[in-house]
Design a protein around this motif. Structure first.
Motif, PDB file in Angstrom:
ATOM      1  N   PRO A  68      20.511 -19.947  30.270  1.00 50.08           N
ATOM      2  CA  PRO A  68      19.167 -19.786  29.704  1.00 50.08           C
ATOM      3  C   PRO A  68      18.124 -20.580  30.491  1.00 50.08           C
ATOM      4  N   LEU A  69      16.988 -19.968  30.729  1.00 49.98           N
ATOM      5  CA  LEU A  69      15.895 -20.585  31.467  1.00 49.98           C
ATOM      6  C   LEU A  69      14.810 -21.016  30.488  1.00 49.98           C
ATOM      7  N   LEU A  70      14.417 -22.297  30.556  1.00 52.91           N
ATOM      8  CA  LEU A  70      13.419 -22.864  29.654  1.00 52.91           C
ATOM      9  C   LEU A  70      12.249 -23.394  30.486  1.00 52.91           C
ATOM     10  N   PRO A  71      11.227 -22.575  30.719  1.00 51.78           N
ATOM     11  CA  PRO A  71      10.119 -22.993  31.580  1.00 51.78           C
ATOM     12  C   PRO A  71       8.965 -23.612  30.791  1.00 51.78           C
ATOM     13  N   ALA A  72       8.180 -24.401  31.487  1.00 52.05           N
ATOM     14  CA  ALA A  72       6.875 -24.834  31.002  1.00 52.05           C
ATOM     15  C   ALA A  72       5.874 -24.594  32.118  1.00 52.05           C
ATOM     16  N   ALA A  73       4.671 -24.224  31.757  1.00 51.76           N
ATOM     17  CA  ALA A  73       3.665 -23.903  32.773  1.00 51.76           C
ATOM     18  C   ALA A  73       3.023 -25.168  33.328  1.00 51.76           C
ATOM     19  N   GLY A  74       2.747 -25.148  34.625  1.00 61.67           N
ATOM     20  CA  GLY A  74       1.973 -26.198  35.260  1.00 61.67           C
ATOM     21  C   GLY A  74       0.644 -25.639  35.744  1.00 61.67           C
ATOM     22  N   ASN A  75      -0.146 -26.465  36.389  1.00 60.56           N
ATOM     23  CA  ASN A  75      -1.457 -25.981  36.825  1.00 60.56           C
ATOM     24  C   ASN A  75      -1.343 -24.898  37.895  1.00 60.56           C
ATOM     25  N   HIS A  76      -0.264 -24.911  38.686  1.00 62.65           N
ATOM     26  CA  HIS A  76      -0.122 -23.884  39.718  1.00 62.65           C
ATOM     27  C   HIS A  76       0.042 -22.489  39.131  1.00 62.65           C
ATOM     28  N   GLU A  77       0.587 -22.394  37.935  1.00 60.66           N
ATOM     29  CA  GLU A  77       0.746 -21.078  37.309  1.00 60.66           C
ATOM     30  C   GLU A  77      -0.605 -20.462  36.957  1.00 60.66           C
ATOM     31  N   TYR A  78      -1.673 -21.260  36.970  1.00 61.92           N
ATOM     32  CA  TYR A  78      -3.023 -20.764  36.699  1.00 61.92           C
ATOM     33  C   TYR A  78      -3.769 -20.340  37.954  1.00 61.92           C
ATOM     34  N   PHE A  79      -3.279 -20.736  39.115  1.00 65.00           N
ATOM     35  CA  PHE A  79      -4.023 -20.433  40.331  1.00 65.00           C
ATOM     36  C   PHE A  79      -4.176 -18.926  40.492  1.00 65.00           C
ATOM     37  N   GLY A  80      -5.413 -18.491  40.649  1.00 69.74           N
ATOM     38  CA  GLY A  80      -5.726 -17.082  40.759  1.00 69.74           C
ATOM     39  C   GLY A  80      -5.859 -16.362  39.442  1.00 69.74           C
TER      40      GLY A  80
END
Length: 208
Positions: A115-127
């Motif tokens: 299972p993959l448990l991600p959290a978003a960082g600021n790079h996920e907002y780029f663009g």
């Protein structure tokens, strides 16, 4: 319904009915309940996979398989309870080539089993930064790829954080950067503001 603490096998079929393409078989293990008497678990975690340099992320994945799964990716289904990635998965969240090269391809040997448990960082907002009146535009590629995460985080700031429990362990994935659905890369002030909103909103309601 799936049974807890049970190993399942599956395959993925793509293409058309005339020319189907089969991937697999793969397997995964469901998480236990208290009645299963499981007393320990192992999670792997790595952040900032976004640069894609020198095969570092791929080497980490291969090291996990070699050291924790007996050199066999399928054994990771039982050896690892989850893979936690706390932010900055790719260099630019709006780039499909970044998602392929920086994240999904290096992780492919493991992701079919754990299972993959991600959290978003600021790079996920780029663009894909939000602007006033356009909140649904923020981080849309990340939200497309991870569209089955728990929706238990916050009524006031939906999709910015969530939690999931493994027996007595609670994992909280939080996105500090845009707690108001706006993204500002101006520095630590915006980060601290997001962290304060997270503490006031999510932690007060769920963790106090």
């Amino acid at each position: 319904l799936f049974r807890s603490n049970t190993l399942y096998e599956y395959a993925v079929v793509t293409g058309t009915s005339a020319t189907p393409k089969l991937a697999g078989p793969y397997r995964f293990k469901t998480w236990p309940r208290a009645s299963d008497k499981v007393t320990s678990a192992k999670f792997a975690t790595v952040s900032d996979t976004q640069d894609g340099l020198d095969n570092r992320f791929k080497n980490i994945v291969n090291g996990l398989i070699a050291n924790d799964c007996g050199g066999q990716p399928a054994q990771c289904a039982e050896a690892l309870a989850g893979f936690v990635v706390p932010g900055d998965l790719v260099a630019s969240g709006n780039s499909r080539s970044n998602w392929a090269a920086h994240f999904f391809t290096p992780l492919s040997a493991l992701s079919a089993y754990v299972p993959l448990l991600p959290a978003a960082g600021n790079h996920e907002y780029f663009g894909e930064q939000a602007s006033a009146g356009a909140e649904k535009s923020w981080m849309k590629t990340y939200r497309k790829y991870f569209n089955r995460l728990p929706s238990n985080g916050s009524e006031q700031y939906p999709l910015h954080w969530y939690s999931i429990d493994y027996l007595g362990l609670r994992i909280v994935a939080s996105d500090f950067n845009p707690a108001s659905a706006m993204h500002n890369t101006g520095g630590w002030t915006s980060y601290d503001n997001g962290r304060g909103l997270f503490r006031a909103d999510y932690m007060k309601a769920h963790l106090d």
